[in-house]
Design a protein around this motif. Sequence first.
Motif, PDB file in Angstrom:
ATOM      1  N   GLY A   1       4.239   7.575  -7.738  1.00 45.63           N
ATOM      2  CA  GLY A   1       5.700   7.842  -8.124  1.00 45.63           C
ATOM      3  C   GLY A   1       6.429   6.781  -8.962  1.00 45.63           C
ATOM      4  N   VAL A   2       6.026   5.656  -8.367  1.00 42.63           N
ATOM      5  CA  VAL A   2       6.908   4.499  -9.024  1.00 42.63           C
ATOM      6  C   VAL A   2       6.307   4.478 -10.816  1.00 42.63           C
TER       7      VAL A   2
ATOM      8  N   GLU B   1      -2.757   3.859   5.881  1.00 45.74           N
ATOM      9  CA  GLU B   1      -1.578   3.915   4.800  1.00 45.74           C
ATOM     10  C   GLU B   1      -2.242   4.258   3.510  1.00 45.74           C
TER      11      GLU B   1
ATOM     12  N   ARG C   1       3.286   6.336  -3.191  1.00 46.92           N
ATOM     13  CA  ARG C   1       4.519   5.760  -3.717  1.00 46.92           C
ATOM     14  C   ARG C   1       4.166   5.235  -4.732  1.00 46.92           C
ATOM     15  N   LEU C   2       2.980   4.445  -5.270  1.00 50.81           N
ATOM     16  CA  LEU C   2       2.757   3.738  -6.484  1.00 50.81           C
ATOM     17  C   LEU C   2       2.506   4.807  -7.668  1.00 50.81           C
TER      18      LEU C   2
ATOM     19  N   SER D   1       5.486  -5.616  -1.647  1.00 47.58           N
ATOM     20  CA  SER D   1       5.724  -4.168  -2.294  1.00 47.58           C
ATOM     21  C   SER D   1       6.619  -4.358  -3.265  1.00 47.58           C
TER      22      SER D   1
ATOM     23  N   ALA E   1       5.597  -2.790  -7.122  1.00 48.24           N
ATOM     24  CA  ALA E   1       6.425  -1.846  -7.875  1.00 48.24           C
ATOM     25  C   ALA E   1       6.919  -2.181  -9.069  1.00 48.24           C
TER      26      ALA E   1
ATOM     27  N   THR F   1       0.076   6.955   1.532  1.00 48.29           N
ATOM     28  CA  THR F   1       1.369   6.351   1.515  1.00 48.29           C
ATOM     29  C   THR F   1       1.377   5.467   0.291  1.00 48.29           C
ATOM     30  N   VAL F   2       0.792   4.521   0.190  1.00 47.49           N
ATOM     31  CA  VAL F   2       0.443   3.514  -0.791  1.00 47.49           C
ATOM     32  C   VAL F   2      -0.016   4.267  -2.183  1.00 47.49           C
TER      33      VAL F   2
ATOM     34  N   THR G   1      -2.769  -0.901  -7.001  1.00 47.98           N
ATOM     35  CA  THR G   1      -3.111  -0.166  -5.525  1.00 47.98           C
ATOM     36  C   THR G   1      -4.100  -0.994  -4.681  1.00 47.98           C
TER      37      THR G   1
END
Length: 511
Positions: free
Chosen positions: A159-160, A149, A156-157, A21, A25, A152-153, A140
């Motif tokens: 957003g990063v 997931e 999250r990516l 992770s 990121a 979520t994955v 991704t």
Amino acid sequence: MTGSSSSPGAEGSPRGPGLGSHTAAVLVFGSSAAVLVVEIVALRLLAPYLGLTLETSTMVIGIALTAIAVGSWLGGILADQVDPRLLIGPSLGVSGAVVALTPAVLRTTAEWAPALLLLIASLTILVPGALLSAVTPMVTKLRLTRLAETGTVVGRLSGVGTVGAIVGTVLTGFVLVSRLPVSGILIGLGILLVVGSALVEWRTRRWGGTPALTLAVVAGGLGTAVAPGGCDAETRYHCARVVADPDRDGGRTLVLDGVRHSYVDVDDPTFLEFTYVRAIASAVDAAFPEREPLAAHHLGGGGLTLPRYLAATRPGTRSLVSEIDSGVVRIDRERLGLRAEAGIDVRVEDGRLGLRALPADSRDLVVGDAFGGVSVPWHLTTVEAMADVRRVLDPDGLYVANLIDHGDLDFARAEVATLAETFAHVALVGAPANIGLDTTATSEGGNLVVLASDRPVDLRATQQALDTRRTGWRITTGAPLTTWTADARPLTDDYAPVDQLLQPSSTRRDR
């Protein structure tokens, strides 16, 4: 770095170790930040050749967004067909090589093959932008080990990546550009991307292209050193050069982004080279008694030719200058002989904000001579801005501004209409053909000088001063000026398409 193992199945996970992770990121954050660094720096790299205009900014932003869209789309397709671990390293490395080569390639193209500049510029943004944008869908894919997931994955990516783009934008605009030349920023970014590529290749035990990409980065650095179009200094806003006049020992020309902005004689500040500067000096000398000291405010500094002239011809004059580029101010002090005792106070600030901070009725004279590329920054052209100029002028004060326009002079007409909305008296000075006084000649455009005041402009004294300085220019006001302005629409903070009204000329010009 840690990995998770998975096997191919219904969820389409890649074979072999996935991606930790934290590593994921870093890759998404870094690649997204790099795209925005390239976009912002490309604007500065192209400004000397295409101008710092709304059209140039729109073009660069559009190409960058196209690169992001194409890269994201193709990256997703490839990630479903090829093991993404085989693609991430080359994507970073090739983009790094292209980024590092960009300064040398663009500057060489601009000087030797200008017809290809737009094509080459587009490719230098599209290629790295697309390759870097492809990293996110590839990462991704590697992180999607369980269908439960997915949201979520991806979230999250995403957003990063967005945070990375924000950091790249802020870091470039507030830190990098103010401290490093644009070529240094791109070569440094290229090095980081190739190093990132090498680390990914090391993790996957593939070293194929790293040496070649490293050589490309080195070539970019060496090429930038010898490429044409270099600057004496890269300021926050300009590529700046100071050119000595072979015919005058003290003569210096300040060139910003390829345009001659100011001529200064460091030994004789009363020597005025550019015609428009002589026209402004003529208007000021005609409006105020000889040698009377003035309280003046200057929107835009450049080489500070007018403030120096006023200090020399009107002892005791206090000139406050709003100049947004601290690098230009540094050049004034280090290369153009500006002294602290000259009665000139230069503040590094936006002209509109500097104007707003002045007390009412505090200035005899306001001079408008601020330019971004070859156009006046739009927020200094509007009715609201002119209302602030009128506020800081005393009842007998004078506003005088330098304008540039070509073709049908639509911007100049709009600016005269804008001033007529604010001041009781407006006059225009320029070549007879440009201001409609010589209908037998074709207007070629160029510089014009506009005067505005709440007291009548002394036309006879101004024309006499223009003739004395052999400008060849004429002054017009009243009905002829109204006819010349025609139905031009005044500019406002809500409507000021300055770059669209301005029609640039391909010929060399003084700012």
